[in-house]
Design an enzyme around this catalytic site. Sequence first.
Site, short mmCIF file in Angstrom:
data_model
loop_
_atom_site.label_atom_id
_atom_site.label_comp_id
_atom_site.label_asym_id
_atom_site.label_seq_id
_atom_site.Cartn_x
_atom_site.Cartn_y
_atom_site.Cartn_z
N GLY A 24 -30.96 10.43 -15.98
CA GLY A 24 -31.06 10.31 -14.54
C GLY A 24 -29.71 10.42 -13.87
CE LYS A 25 -26.65 14.98 -11.21
NZ LYS A 25 -26.49 15.14 -9.73
CG ASP B 94 -32.06 3.51 -1.30
OD1 ASP B 94 -32.69 4.31 -0.59
OD2 ASP B 94 -31.26 3.87 -2.19
#
Length: 573
Positions: free
Chosen positions: A150-151, A349
């Site tokens: 993941g990034k 978020d």
Amino acid sequence: MSVKHALSRGLELGRSVFQLGLFKPAARVAAKFRGERLRLSPPTRTVQPQCFLPARYRFYRLSVSGLAARLQSGGFRRLVGGGSPRNRTVFLAFGVGLGLIEQQLEEDKRSAALCQEIQTVFRKKKFQSPRKPFTSGYRLEDYVIGKQIGKGCNAAVYEAAAPFAPPAENEKFSLDQLDQNDTEEKKNPGTLRFSTTSSFPFAMKMMWNIGAGSSSDAILRSMSMELVPSCPQALPKEQGVIALDGHFGPVPKRLTAHPNVITVYRAFTADVPLLPGAQEEYPDVLPPRLNPMGLGSNRTLFLVMKNYPCTLRQHLEVCVPTRMQASLMLLQLLEGVDHLCRQGIAHRDLKSDNILLEFDCTGCPRLVITDFGCCLAEDFGHKLPFNSRHVNRGGNGCLMAPEVATAVPGPGITIDYSKADAWAVGTIAYELFGQPNPFYGTQGLESRSYQERHLPPLPATVPADVQLVVKLLLRRNNQKRPSARVAANMLHISLWGQRVLASLDRARMDKLLDWLLCQSAVVLLNVRGPSRSSVQAQLQRSFLSNIDLEDLRAAVRFIMYGQEHWQSVNALY
């Protein structure tokens, strides 16, 4: 009204009748018992005891039952003494009304006591991680690092494993490759090991450090929000004090463990290594020693967490959950958000990319909230002073609640985040039920200006109670929007209490409380069963451990409102 209350009320009324003076001998005897002077001779001045409050505040010194009895007594006096009909009616009405209020208060006390007892029973068994605690893992060299999984905009995530960490419950993976790599590391100390094995129980998140410097103290202070979901053993003892003076203030807020919130097992600083794909994926954030054009610092923060198979977004791209699974997934998100709200933390978020997913023993998806880099964990609670445009409102502007997106900075202005995460969960509900998120895309709605009537309908197969919850969560006015706890209670009652819904009444909670007792017994009996770790069992325990009378009543009022709404809509057609 119970027999005890009826007898006490009868005694009060009987005493009132004697006090009317209808029976003179009885009045004289009652006066003697009260120690009062019968007015057979001229009155003499006596010293009266001084009260703490003035006489005009005497009604504040009376209980509800005593006040009701006195008003009823006054009504009977006026009835016998020939008072005006208005006075008789007013006194009797007030007396009976206060009697009913007293009965309702007694019922509320019993209901609140029952809820407290249920909550105490289920809070004794706190959520525990299936992984056994370990004492090592505060160095980057302690881990075997695999491929990138993941990034994001401020970090990269890699799969990792550790030979010193015991496997989690019901977790199977081989340590042969890890032992082989450990032997090679002993022959060549100081080298960073990589492995292609698929048995990586951990996920290692490497933060990108551009402006915090290479000091461990500065890194921990700058990225301290990432430590909010960390366990007590995440930092070594010598560094645990450093994080006390970060963005949190003098006392940082740390989340307790919860099934629907990620747990950070380890947090440490180390030199930035050249991991697989770094030169291609994020060359600009590398330090100059690895990339001459890089802007990053030499050291950064590493977080070690559980490795989950995929994110919610990845899962929904290849799979459409069933109606029951989608409802349980929505309920898990509300339980996770409620856990954050209870501890004064706002995520700010929430999106499908920041929600990880795995499957329980029955194949039901289990969701956990992750990525707390934008969270609000200050001592302000859920309200953030907004005196300048430079104040960070949070991440992901598309899923920003209306009260946050429309806030205008100024002196004394604050942004209320208490129900902002619940609003974001309402938008994600569309994705759970196979619909595009209405607030994404160029043609999507904007949280700043949308109207509730413009919200697209959910599929007809979605239960009416779930549609009502989503509709209420997406209300523009946060004062009319239910909290995450109330919305979760609505779903709990809808999923597990269908029989009690048909006979539910706004005024009385007897049947609902009986259902709670039965539900508590069922959950306690299944606590040692094979499905004790399933998503449904954990949700039921979470519901009973957070039960509150006022929240239950608010959920019932919303459900009654929804039933009346659907009945009126059906009547039109």
